[in-house]
Scaffold this motif. Structure first.
Motif, PDB file in Angstrom:
ATOM      1  N   PRO A   8     -42.613  -5.127   4.516  1.00  0.00           N
ATOM      2  CA  PRO A   8     -41.437  -5.847   4.022  1.00  0.00           C
ATOM      3  C   PRO A   8     -41.552  -7.372   4.104  1.00  0.00           C
ATOM      4  CG  PRO A   8     -41.014  -4.946   6.209  1.00  0.00           C
ATOM      5  CD  PRO A   8     -42.348  -4.419   5.787  1.00  0.00           C
ATOM      6  N   VAL A   9     -40.783  -8.015   3.233  1.00  0.00           N
ATOM      7  CA  VAL A   9     -40.640  -9.477   3.278  1.00  0.00           C
ATOM      8  C   VAL A   9     -39.173  -9.751   3.598  1.00  0.00           C
ATOM      9  CG1 VAL A   9     -40.867 -11.644   1.999  1.00  0.00           C
ATOM     10  CG2 VAL A   9     -42.407  -9.726   1.485  1.00  0.00           C
ATOM     11  N   VAL A  98     -46.233 -20.664  -0.644  1.00  0.00           N
ATOM     12  CA  VAL A  98     -45.478 -19.584   0.012  1.00  0.00           C
ATOM     13  C   VAL A  98     -45.834 -18.252  -0.652  1.00  0.00           C
ATOM     14  CG1 VAL A  98     -43.174 -18.628   0.443  1.00  0.00           C
ATOM     15  CG2 VAL A  98     -43.577 -21.083   0.741  1.00  0.00           C
ATOM     16  N   MET A  99     -45.878 -18.237  -1.982  1.00  0.00           N
ATOM     17  CA  MET A  99     -46.198 -16.994  -2.703  1.00  0.00           C
ATOM     18  C   MET A  99     -47.596 -16.495  -2.338  1.00  0.00           C
ATOM     19  SD  MET A  99     -43.549 -16.260  -4.205  1.00  0.00           S
ATOM     20  CE  MET A  99     -44.067 -14.927  -5.236  1.00  0.00           C
ATOM     21  N   ARG A 100     -48.525 -17.454  -2.212  1.00  0.00           N
ATOM     22  CA  ARG A 100     -49.903 -17.085  -1.864  1.00  0.00           C
ATOM     23  C   ARG A 100     -49.914 -16.370  -0.502  1.00  0.00           C
ATOM     24  NH1 ARG A 100     -53.890 -18.754   0.918  1.00  0.00           N
ATOM     25  NH2 ARG A 100     -52.801 -20.548   1.811  1.00  0.00           N
ATOM     26  N   ARG A 101     -49.158 -16.929   0.451  1.00  0.00           N
ATOM     27  CA  ARG A 101     -49.133 -16.319   1.795  1.00  0.00           C
ATOM     28  C   ARG A 101     -48.414 -14.967   1.777  1.00  0.00           C
ATOM     29  NH1 ARG A 101     -47.878 -21.136   6.138  1.00  0.00           N
ATOM     30  NH2 ARG A 101     -48.980 -22.808   5.055  1.00  0.00           N
ATOM     31  N   VAL A 102     -47.344 -14.872   0.988  1.00  0.00           N
ATOM     32  CA  VAL A 102     -46.595 -13.607   0.930  1.00  0.00           C
ATOM     33  C   VAL A 102     -47.446 -12.525   0.267  1.00  0.00           C
ATOM     34  CG1 VAL A 102     -44.612 -12.461  -0.171  1.00  0.00           C
ATOM     35  CG2 VAL A 102     -44.283 -14.649   1.003  1.00  0.00           C
ATOM     36  N   ARG A 106     -50.721  -8.862   5.336  1.00  0.00           N
ATOM     37  CA  ARG A 106     -51.293  -7.597   5.817  1.00  0.00           C
ATOM     38  C   ARG A 106     -50.255  -6.825   6.606  1.00  0.00           C
ATOM     39  NH1 ARG A 106     -56.835  -7.296   5.991  1.00  0.00           N
ATOM     40  NH2 ARG A 106     -57.852  -9.020   4.945  1.00  0.00           N
ATOM     41  N   GLY A 107     -49.150  -7.486   6.925  1.00  0.00           N
ATOM     42  CA  GLY A 107     -48.059  -6.851   7.667  1.00  0.00           C
ATOM     43  C   GLY A 107     -46.749  -7.487   7.224  1.00  0.00           C
ATOM     44  N   PRO A 108     -45.657  -7.196   7.937  1.00  0.00           N
ATOM     45  CA  PRO A 108     -44.369  -7.786   7.581  1.00  0.00           C
ATOM     46  C   PRO A 108     -44.429  -9.319   7.579  1.00  0.00           C
ATOM     47  CG  PRO A 108     -44.086  -6.068   9.240  1.00  0.00           C
ATOM     48  CD  PRO A 108     -45.554  -6.290   9.105  1.00  0.00           C
ATOM     49  N   VAL A 109     -43.681  -9.932   6.664  1.00  0.00           N
ATOM     50  CA  VAL A 109     -43.632 -11.389   6.584  1.00  0.00           C
ATOM     51  C   VAL A 109     -42.179 -11.846   6.635  1.00  0.00           C
ATOM     52  CG1 VAL A 109     -43.943 -13.362   5.033  1.00  0.00           C
ATOM     53  CG2 VAL A 109     -45.801 -11.774   5.359  1.00  0.00           C
ATOM     54  N   VAL A 110     -41.932 -12.901   7.397  1.00  0.00           N
ATOM     55  CA  VAL A 110     -40.598 -13.483   7.483  1.00  0.00           C
ATOM     56  C   VAL A 110     -40.657 -14.872   6.844  1.00  0.00           C
ATOM     57  CG1 VAL A 110     -38.688 -14.031   9.017  1.00  0.00           C
ATOM     58  CG2 VAL A 110     -40.373 -12.302   9.711  1.00  0.00           C
ATOM     59  N   VAL A 111     -39.862 -15.083   5.808  1.00  0.00           N
ATOM     60  CA  VAL A 111     -39.851 -16.381   5.129  1.00  0.00           C
ATOM     61  C   VAL A 111     -38.660 -17.186   5.664  1.00  0.00           C
ATOM     62  CG1 VAL A 111     -39.770 -17.579   2.914  1.00  0.00           C
ATOM     63  CG2 VAL A 111     -40.902 -15.354   3.065  1.00  0.00           C
ATOM     64  N   CYS A 125     -37.923 -11.437  -1.486  1.00  0.00           N
ATOM     65  CA  CYS A 125     -37.487 -10.841  -0.209  1.00  0.00           C
ATOM     66  C   CYS A 125     -36.889  -9.455  -0.431  1.00  0.00           C
ATOM     67  CB  CYS A 125     -36.446 -11.733   0.461  1.00  0.00           C
ATOM     68  SG  CYS A 125     -37.109 -13.347   0.925  1.00  0.00           S
ATOM     69  N   ASP A 126     -37.133  -8.554   0.545  1.00  0.00           N
ATOM     70  CA  ASP A 126     -36.520  -7.226   0.507  1.00  0.00           C
ATOM     71  C   ASP A 126     -35.147  -7.246   1.172  1.00  0.00           C
ATOM     72  OD1 ASP A 126     -38.820  -5.746  -0.606  1.00  0.00           O
ATOM     73  OD2 ASP A 126     -39.798  -6.444   1.222  1.00  0.00           O
ATOM     74  N   ARG A 127     -34.974  -8.131   2.151  1.00  0.00           N
ATOM     75  CA  ARG A 127     -33.710  -8.294   2.859  1.00  0.00           C
ATOM     76  C   ARG A 127     -33.590  -9.765   3.237  1.00  0.00           C
ATOM     77  NH1 ARG A 127     -33.823  -3.462   1.990  1.00  0.00           N
ATOM     78  NH2 ARG A 127     -33.063  -1.737   3.301  1.00  0.00           N
TER      79      ARG A 127
END
Ligand SMILES: CC(C)(COP(=O)(O)OP(=O)(O)OC[C@H]1O[C@@H](n2cnc3c(N)ncnc32)[C@H](O)[C@@H]1O)[C@@H](O)C(=O)NCCC(=O)NCCS
Ligand SMILES: Nc1ncnc2c1ncn2[C@@H]1O[C@H](COP(=O)(O)OP(=O)(O)OP(=O)(O)O)[C@@H](O)[C@H]1O
Length: 205
Positions: A8-9, A98-102, A106-111, A125-127
């Motif tokens: 998830p993002v 930011v898009m490149r990192r998202v 390899r795991g969950p990402v928090v923006v 973002c998913d949530r």
């Protein structure tokens, strides 16, 4: 996480001093993910886009070869047009970064971004978590964390007023979290939220 399901993002937004970075760190720690700190990406953008920034704002914003953020901040937080000129220069590179990192996660990402909606990053973002605190608490936190004057902190919050004067609206589940109590209390709230969203098993935190 099942095969083929992308991690998830989670977006974290809210005004300066609300506690976004604190919340983002808690989410990442609880989920075993990483944080994309969009303020930090913005700071890198000032090096990448230095030439254009200096062309617009003049040599007065440079100290020892680099853009002095405090000096530039004094200009842009006091003047909406100047702020928009800076955003037009740095936001395209920031969005790409930011898009490149998202995309490469390899795991969950928090923006973590005050400008999550304004930069269109809510779209990935998913949530979304919107962190809130009364304005005087935020002023006090900025003074204490950054050594800013009260006047400087108030100027930043004023510059963000339009961003947060209406409910945050985007196409995904959004949760408001009030951050006025202890860090421990905040962490409990975040853990409960992650359980409710199905990202964390009860009792794991
Ligand atoms: C203006 C700059 C030089 C000030 O740097 P400084 O280190 O003093 O402050 P910092 O970056 O920590 O920002 C302080 C607070 O203001 C917020 N903020 C930054 N830029 C903006 C903006 N254009 N509009 C509203 N709030 C902003 C930050 O998210 C943070 O909450 C710097 O913030 C910048 O280059 N901003 C433009 C890039 C950007 O949009 N960054 C925010 C991404 S969420
Ligand atoms: N509940 C809390 N208890 C004690 N200190 C807190 C609490 N919430 C936040 N803080 C402190 O307040 C300061 C601001 O928090 P944080 O950096 O997370 O805010 P932010 O919303 O990310 O701000 P900015 O947009 O300016 O980066 C930090 O020093 C943080 O440790």
């Amino acid at each position: 996480m099942g095969e083929g399901v992308r991690p998830p993002v989670i977006g974290v937004t809210g005004p300066a001093g609300a506690g976004k970075s604190l919340v983002a760190g808690m989410v990442a720690e609880l989920l075993g993910g990483e944080v994309v700190d969009v303020d930090e990406v913005g700071h890198k953008a000032l090096d990448v886009c230095r030439g254009e920034v200096v062309r617009i704002f003049g040599e007065g914003v440079v100290r020892e070869g680099r853009v002095d953020r405090r000096v530039l901040g004094r200009v842009v937080f006091a003047d909406r047009e100047a702020r928009e000129r800076l955003e037009r220069v740095v936001h395209p590179w920031m969005r790409e970064e930011v898009m490149r990192r998202v995309e490469g996660r390899r795991g969950p990402v928090v923006v973590d971004a005050a400008l999550l909606g304004r930069m269109g990053l809510d779209a990935v973002c998913d949530r979304v978590v919107v962190v809130r605190a009364p304005w005087w608490v935020r002023v006090w936190r900025l003074v204490r964390r950054d050594g800013r004057s009260v006047r400087e902190a108030v100027r930043i919050l004023r510059a963000q007023h339009a961003l947060f004067s209406q409910p945050f609206s985007c196409g995904v589940d959004t949760e408001y979290v009030s951050n006025v109590g202890s860090k421990r209390h905040l962490r409990d709230k975040i853990a409960t939220l992650l359980v409710r969203w199905g990202y964390l098993r009860e009792g794991v935190s």
